[in-house]
Design a protein around this motif. Structure first.
Motif, short mmCIF file in Angstrom:
data_model
loop_
_atom_site.label_atom_id
_atom_site.label_comp_id
_atom_site.label_asym_id
_atom_site.label_seq_id
_atom_site.Cartn_x
_atom_site.Cartn_y
_atom_site.Cartn_z
N GLY A 80 16.09 8.33 14.81
CA GLY A 80 15.58 7.18 14.07
C GLY A 80 14.37 6.51 14.68
O GLY A 80 13.97 5.43 14.23
N SER A 81 13.80 7.10 15.73
CA SER A 81 12.64 6.45 16.35
C SER A 81 11.44 6.49 15.40
O SER A 81 11.32 7.39 14.56
N ILE A 82 10.59 5.51 15.55
CA ILE A 82 9.41 5.42 14.70
C ILE A 82 8.16 5.71 15.51
O ILE A 82 8.14 5.57 16.73
N SER A 83 7.11 6.08 14.82
CA SER A 83 5.83 6.37 15.48
C SER A 83 5.14 5.06 15.87
O SER A 83 5.48 3.98 15.37
N TYR A 84 4.12 5.17 16.69
CA TYR A 84 3.34 3.99 17.07
C TYR A 84 2.55 3.47 15.89
O TYR A 84 2.37 2.26 15.75
N GLU A 85 2.11 4.37 15.02
CA GLU A 85 1.39 3.94 13.82
C GLU A 85 2.30 3.07 12.95
O GLU A 85 1.88 2.02 12.45
N GLU A 86 3.54 3.50 12.77
CA GLU A 86 4.50 2.72 11.98
C GLU A 86 4.81 1.40 12.68
O GLU A 86 4.89 0.35 12.04
N GLY A 87 5.01 1.44 13.99
CA GLY A 87 5.27 0.21 14.75
C GLY A 87 4.11 -0.77 14.63
O GLY A 87 4.33 -1.97 14.43
N ALA A 88 2.89 -0.27 14.73
CA ALA A 88 1.70 -1.14 14.60
C ALA A 88 1.65 -1.78 13.22
O ALA A 88 1.35 -2.97 13.08
N ARG A 89 1.97 -1.00 12.20
CA ARG A 89 1.97 -1.53 10.83
C ARG A 89 3.02 -2.63 10.68
O ARG A 89 2.74 -3.70 10.14
#
Length: 188
Positions: A118-127
């Motif tokens: 379930g980890s998210i990417s940095y792009e998704e985290g930044a968004r």
């Protein structure tokens, strides 16, 4: 919401080499270097979380010298960075402080050197960080990482910095700088 991103360096509870819950030692370098990264990227607050009185004394000594003492006259840039540091005994204290200051529960991001479901990417985290109206708290663990009890408190888990590397043992201060840059970048 980039104007209310905060970070916490967790020294308790963390995992020991054997997988059991321990308290890890605070290092002078982590206090200084992560504070400098936080100041460079417009982080609102850097919490150092340790439950041990002797380790709290280490943090207080560093802060007393650089924020209140003669270090302030020696290097004002260091003072400016270290003014972001706040000592807390437990993560719950950090969350309560943020709730009291903002009236909102912070959005918690868990970081780890291990790939987790379930980890998210940095792009998704930044968004997510840019779109939320809640304060953001990014957690960094020491020792062998943070335990399940902290993971269970978090809203998001970020992917590891080097998930596919055959050597995935960055110092926490290096990982914090990379993660903060990936999430915030030049948009301070």
């Amino acid at each position: 919401m980039l104007n209310d991103v905060r970070i916490a360096l967790i020294h308790y509870p963390v995992l020991g080499k054997d997988g059991k819950i321990v308290s890890s030692a605070v290092t002078n370098l982590d206090i200084h270097d992560i504070a400098r990264t936080a100041r460079s990227y417009g982080i609102k607050k850097y919490y150092v979380v340790t439950n041990l009185p002797a380790q709290q004394a280490v943090v207080r000594a560093v802060l007393d010298y650089w924020v209140e003492g003669s270090g302030k006259e020696y290097n004002i840039s260091r003072t400016e960075a270290l003014q972001l540091v706040e000592l807390k005994s437990y993560l719950e204290d950090v969350i309560d402080t943020i709730k009291q200051e903002t009236g909102k529960k912070p959005l918690l991001f868990f970081t780890s050197a291990k790939k987790r479901p379930g980890s998210i990417s940095y792009e998704e985290g930044a968004r997510i960080i840019r779109e939320t109206d809640r304060p953001v708290l990014i957690l960094f663990g020491t020792s062998w990482g943070m335990p399940q009890e902290i993971l269970d408190m978090c809203d998001y888990v970020l992917e590891p910095v080097r998930a596919s590397s055959d050597y995935n043992h960055l110092s926490v201060r290096a990982a914090a700088a990379i993660i903060i840059d990936r999430l915030i970048g030049e948009e301070v």
